[in-house]
Design a protein around this motif. Structure first.
Motif, PDB file in Angstrom:
ATOM      1  N   LEU A  38      41.608  39.252  39.014  1.00  0.00           N
ATOM      2  CA  LEU A  38      41.875  38.204  38.605  1.00  0.00           C
ATOM      3  C   LEU A  38      43.192  38.224  37.697  1.00  0.00           C
ATOM      4  CD1 LEU A  38      38.953  37.594  39.268  1.00  0.00           C
ATOM      5  CD2 LEU A  38      39.091  35.666  37.770  1.00  0.00           C
ATOM      6  N   ASP A  39      44.060  37.248  37.671  1.00  0.00           N
ATOM      7  CA  ASP A  39      45.379  37.255  36.878  1.00  0.00           C
ATOM      8  C   ASP A  39      44.968  37.451  35.349  1.00  0.00           C
ATOM      9  OD1 ASP A  39      48.316  37.115  36.569  1.00  0.00           O
ATOM     10  OD2 ASP A  39      47.805  35.082  35.840  1.00  0.00           O
ATOM     11  N   SER A  40      43.772  37.116  34.929  1.00  0.00           N
ATOM     12  CA  SER A  40      43.460  37.286  33.447  1.00  0.00           C
ATOM     13  C   SER A  40      43.039  38.801  33.334  1.00  0.00           C
ATOM     14  CB  SER A  40      42.365  36.388  33.138  1.00  0.00           C
ATOM     15  OG  SER A  40      41.038  36.538  34.000  1.00  0.00           O
ATOM     16  N   GLY A  41      42.857  39.662  34.208  1.00  0.00           N
ATOM     17  CA  GLY A  41      42.176  40.742  34.143  1.00  0.00           C
ATOM     18  C   GLY A  41      40.802  41.161  34.466  1.00  0.00           C
ATOM     19  N   ALA A  42      40.126  40.158  34.440  1.00  0.00           N
ATOM     20  CA  ALA A  42      38.660  40.288  34.884  1.00  0.00           C
ATOM     21  C   ALA A  42      38.625  40.378  36.298  1.00  0.00           C
ATOM     22  CB  ALA A  42      38.043  38.637  34.837  1.00  0.00           C
ATOM     23  N   ARG A  43      37.362  41.139  36.710  1.00  0.00           N
ATOM     24  CA  ARG A  43      37.259  41.734  38.118  1.00  0.00           C
ATOM     25  C   ARG A  43      35.917  41.312  38.443  1.00  0.00           C
ATOM     26  NH1 ARG A  43      38.935  48.174  38.182  1.00  0.00           N
ATOM     27  NH2 ARG A  43      41.031  47.802  37.677  1.00  0.00           N
TER      28      ARG A  43
END
Length: 466
Positions: A38-43
């Motif tokens: 994700l763009d937020s860095g979450a996977r």
């Protein structure tokens, strides 16, 4: 997790329920493991369900809620999903993806294994043998579970199948040999998940249990992964670790409904009752992972628990399960109404491999004879009860009255037990003898004379009718 060598794609074409469609892919294969960034860095994590030209359909285990197609990256690993295997799973409580729920570190192991499992050469299989004793009289006495067997429990909504699954997982043994339990709960409420954790706390603390809990509010895709993860862990403990492993899977109807939901999202043509046409082969890919292997000490035994919608045993899930497995334990609303726990209908239940796990040199010499005679007596008692409903109790013979007495004693003294009560097999069989000895000797034609002589004067011989 290292992602070196992974291939990233950013052209996410479509989000469809739990599915994500990526275009422009090359060299991607079916069942390949995927990371969704994700763009937020979450996977998030996913598995490739289908590849058509340069399009790949990915099922996202955590769901697609909150994903923005324009800023999402998809990384393909080039191989199926693997998990660590080994004894590090024992004593752990995890969710349906194998992530810890007990506050401990992630589970590690010396090697990785694919969750889809390895095909087992049929010529290397040994037939199931020797019993797995559950401590439940209705199962151990009449439908004995055998090491390497797949024996399902067919229940109805509202009946205590989860309590029985927890009881079996808490107290089953393999006669003193190394034994472990892998319990996989699918679609559980939070109250049911808490109940299972409480019931199995002692076995978990002893390092004999692997507990995987998928709750109803977890992503539906996770429900499809949970039994495969459980069986992968069990295979290593059994076939590589030399343990006898019992895998309890509940509720397989929730699993099948998750499969149906994903199939509908993929736009597949539905089969019976909207389930996918491959439901049979999918269930078989799970159930057939149990067994025994030549030259190896361990075994994997599977006890699937499922609810029959509307009490319909011809529903696709119990119907197909019955084709694949080796018998069934059937719950009865009538037994439940008689306040018997577990409410097992003995005449509808069957363990096709019981003769491989019970009898001389396995349980007790009189086990098979006693179980056969008790089932025959219960069948006659059912006929007598139906006759009494037609002509009245006053028209019954004295022998018929003995059969009704036997039926009541069977429910009260043999079947009914506390959910936390562990019965030794000797206790179970002596209870069966006490029930049978309510009949005249001439009615016990399936029992050898020497056994009858011994029990008429033994502890079970409380009364001899006529």
């Amino acid at each position: 997790m290292s992602t070196a060598g992974w291939i990233d794609y950013t052209d996410v074409r479509e989000l469809r329920g739990p599915l994500l469609v990526v275009s422009g892919v090359t060299g991607v294969g079916w069942d390949e493991y995927v990371l969704v960034k994700l763009d937020s860095g979450a996977r998030r994590h996913g598995i490739v369900l289908e590849v058509d030209g340069d399009l790949a359909v990915v099922q996202v285990l955590e769901g697609t809620a909150g994903l923005d197609p324009s800023s999402t990256q998809v990384a393909f690993s080039g191989r199926p999903l693997h998990v660590p295997v080994g004894e590090g799973w024992l004593g752990r409580v995890c969710n349906g993806r194998g992530e810890p729920l007990d506050g401990g570190p992630p589970v590690t192991g010396r090697r990785l294994a694919p969750v889809s499992g390895y095909p087992l050469n049929p010529t290397l299989r040994d037939p199931p043998a020797e019993p797995v004793l559950t401590g439940v009289s209705a199962i151990d006495g009449l439908t004995t579970l055998v090491r390497g067997q797949k024996l399902p429990v067919f229940s109805l909504a509202g009946l205590p199948h989860l309590a029985l699954a927890g009881q079996i997982a808490a107290q089953a043994t393999a006669g003193g040999e190394p034994f472990s339990v892998v319990f996989a709960g699918m679609g559980l409420t939070h109250a049911d998940a808490a109940f299972i954790r409480d019931v199995l706390e002692e076995r978990s603390a002893a390092g004999e249990l692997v507990l995987l809990l998928n709750t109803a509010d977890d992503p539906v895709i996770e429900r499809i992964l949970t039994p495969r993860l459980a069986l992968t862990v069990a295979e290593h403990l059994g076939f590589s670790g030399g343990r006898h492993v019992l895998v309890v899977l509940t509720d397989m109807t929730s699993y099948a409904e998750a499969l149906r939901e994903v199939s509908a999202a993929r736009g597949e043509i539905p089969a019976r009752r909207a389930y996918p046409g491959y439901l049979y082969s999918d269930l078989a890919s799970l159930y057939e992972r149990c067994g025994r292997v030549k030259g190896q000490e361990g075994s994997v035994t599977v006890l699937p628990v499922l609810t029959m919608p509307g009490g319909d045993i011809t529903h696709p899930v119990p119907d197909l399960t019955g084709y694949i497995t080796e018998g069934q334990i059937v719950f009865s609303p009538e037994m439940h109404a008689r306040a018997a726990y577990p409410p097992v209908d003995a005449l509808s239940s069957l363990s096709r491999l019981m003769r491989h796990g019970a009898g001389p040199h396995r349980t007790r010499d009189d086990h098979l004879a006693v179980s056969g005679q008790l089932l025959a007596a219960l069948s006659r008692a059912r006929q007598v009860r139906e006759l009494a409903d037609l002509i009245g109790m006053g028209a019954l013979s004295q022998t018929d009255r003995h059969y009704l007495e036997l039926d009541d004693a069977y429910v009260r003294e043999f079947v009914d037990q506390r959910p936390d009560e562990t019965r030794h097999l000797d206790d179970t069989l002596e209870r069966a003898w006490r029930v049978l000895l309510r009949l005249p000797r001439r009615e016990l034609a399936m029992l050898p004379g020497e056994l009858l002589d011994a029990h008429e004067t033994g502890p079970a011989g409380e009364r001899r009718a006529e």
